[in-house]
Design an enzyme around this catalytic site. Structure first.
Site, PDB file in Angstrom:
ATOM      1  N   ASP A 113       7.424   7.270 -21.553  1.00 13.35           N
ATOM      2  CA  ASP A 113       7.185   6.802 -22.314  1.00 13.35           C
ATOM      3  C   ASP A 113       9.314   7.012 -22.157  1.00 13.35           C
ATOM      4  O   ASP A 113       9.894   6.846 -20.801  1.00 13.35           O
ATOM      5  CB  ASP A 113       6.963   8.902 -23.593  1.00 13.35           C
TER       6      ASP A 113
ATOM      7  N   TYR B 247       5.067  13.922 -22.963  1.00  9.39           N
ATOM      8  CA  TYR B 247       5.056  13.320 -21.819  1.00  9.39           C
ATOM      9  C   TYR B 247       3.629  12.797 -21.053  1.00  9.39           C
ATOM     10  O   TYR B 247       3.251  12.089 -20.214  1.00  9.39           O
ATOM     11  CB  TYR B 247       4.283  14.624 -21.040  1.00  9.39           C
ATOM     12  N   ALA B 248       3.926  11.387 -21.551  1.00 10.32           N
ATOM     13  CA  ALA B 248       3.385  10.681 -22.139  1.00 10.32           C
ATOM     14  C   ALA B 248       4.123   9.362 -20.536  1.00 10.32           C
ATOM     15  O   ALA B 248       4.333   8.510 -20.602  1.00 10.32           O
ATOM     16  CB  ALA B 248       3.455   9.635 -23.016  1.00 10.32           C
ATOM     17  N   ASN B 249       3.802  10.002 -19.281  1.00 10.30           N
ATOM     18  CA  ASN B 249       4.089   9.182 -17.892  1.00 10.30           C
ATOM     19  C   ASN B 249       3.020   8.896 -16.556  1.00 10.30           C
ATOM     20  O   ASN B 249       2.089   9.854 -16.650  1.00 10.30           O
ATOM     21  CB  ASN B 249       5.661  10.063 -17.322  1.00 10.30           C
TER      22      ASN B 249
ATOM     23  N   HIS C  71       5.268  18.982 -14.868  1.00 13.39           N
ATOM     24  CA  HIS C  71       6.360  17.524 -15.351  1.00 13.39           C
ATOM     25  C   HIS C  71       7.917  17.580 -14.808  1.00 13.39           C
ATOM     26  O   HIS C  71       8.814  16.260 -13.791  1.00 13.39           O
ATOM     27  CB  HIS C  71       6.950  17.617 -16.536  1.00 13.39           C
TER      28      HIS C  71
ATOM     29  N   HIS D  41       0.711  -1.150  -0.311  1.00 21.31           N
ATOM     30  CA  HIS D  41       0.254   0.659  -0.219  1.00 21.31           C
ATOM     31  C   HIS D  41       0.682   1.604  -0.167  1.00 21.31           C
ATOM     32  O   HIS D  41       1.813   1.652   0.879  1.00 21.31           O
ATOM     33  CB  HIS D  41      -0.628   0.028   1.029  1.00 21.31           C
TER      34      HIS D  41
END
Length: 130
Positions: free
Chosen positions: A29, A119-121, A97, A21
């Site tokens: 990316d 920015y595909a995170n 970011h 947890h």
């Protein structure tokens, strides 16, 4: 280990099974820097492959997630809609970011996809199934 469904990548499956947890897992990316001490798990084999949403869908099938975080700069409507659809009721926080990169230093691992969208995170915070 051979499974009928779920994660087939041995290291990723073991990592997800061992998360507690509040632990963090980053699906990213290929350009996101991986801080020292954080395990990189490279799935990328070509530009765009595997895509972030494909990897996320598979991880979400095996991991209870209570919260997610993405960068404010992520602006691609298709990717944003796909994230919202897959996450359902899971809250999504938006940070800069730079803040997202700083938080990755506390993650168990960064899973690198072939996603070619800027920015595909996404940071996934593990929850509990009850």
């Amino acid at each position: 280990m051979m499974r009928h469904a779920g994660l087939w990548h041995p290291r990723l499956a073991a990592l997800v099974a061992g998360m507690g947890h509040g632990d963090l897992l980053v699906v990213a990316d290929p350009g996101l820097p991986v801080p020292a001490g954080v395990e990189p798990i490279d799935l990328v084999f070509a530009r765009g492959e595997p895509g972030l949403l494909t990897v996320l869908r598979t991880v979400l099938a095996d991991l209870v997630v209570e919260r997610a975080t993405v960068a404010d700069q992520l602006a691609d409507p298709g990717l944003l809609n796909g994230l919202r659809a897959q996450l359902g009721d899971i809250p999504i926080d938006r940070v800069t970011h730079e803040q997202l990169k700083a938080v990755t230093a506390t993650a168990k691992a960064v899973v690198r996809t072939g996603e070619a969208t800027p920015y595909a995170n996404i940071i996934l915070q593990a929850g509990v199934p009850f």
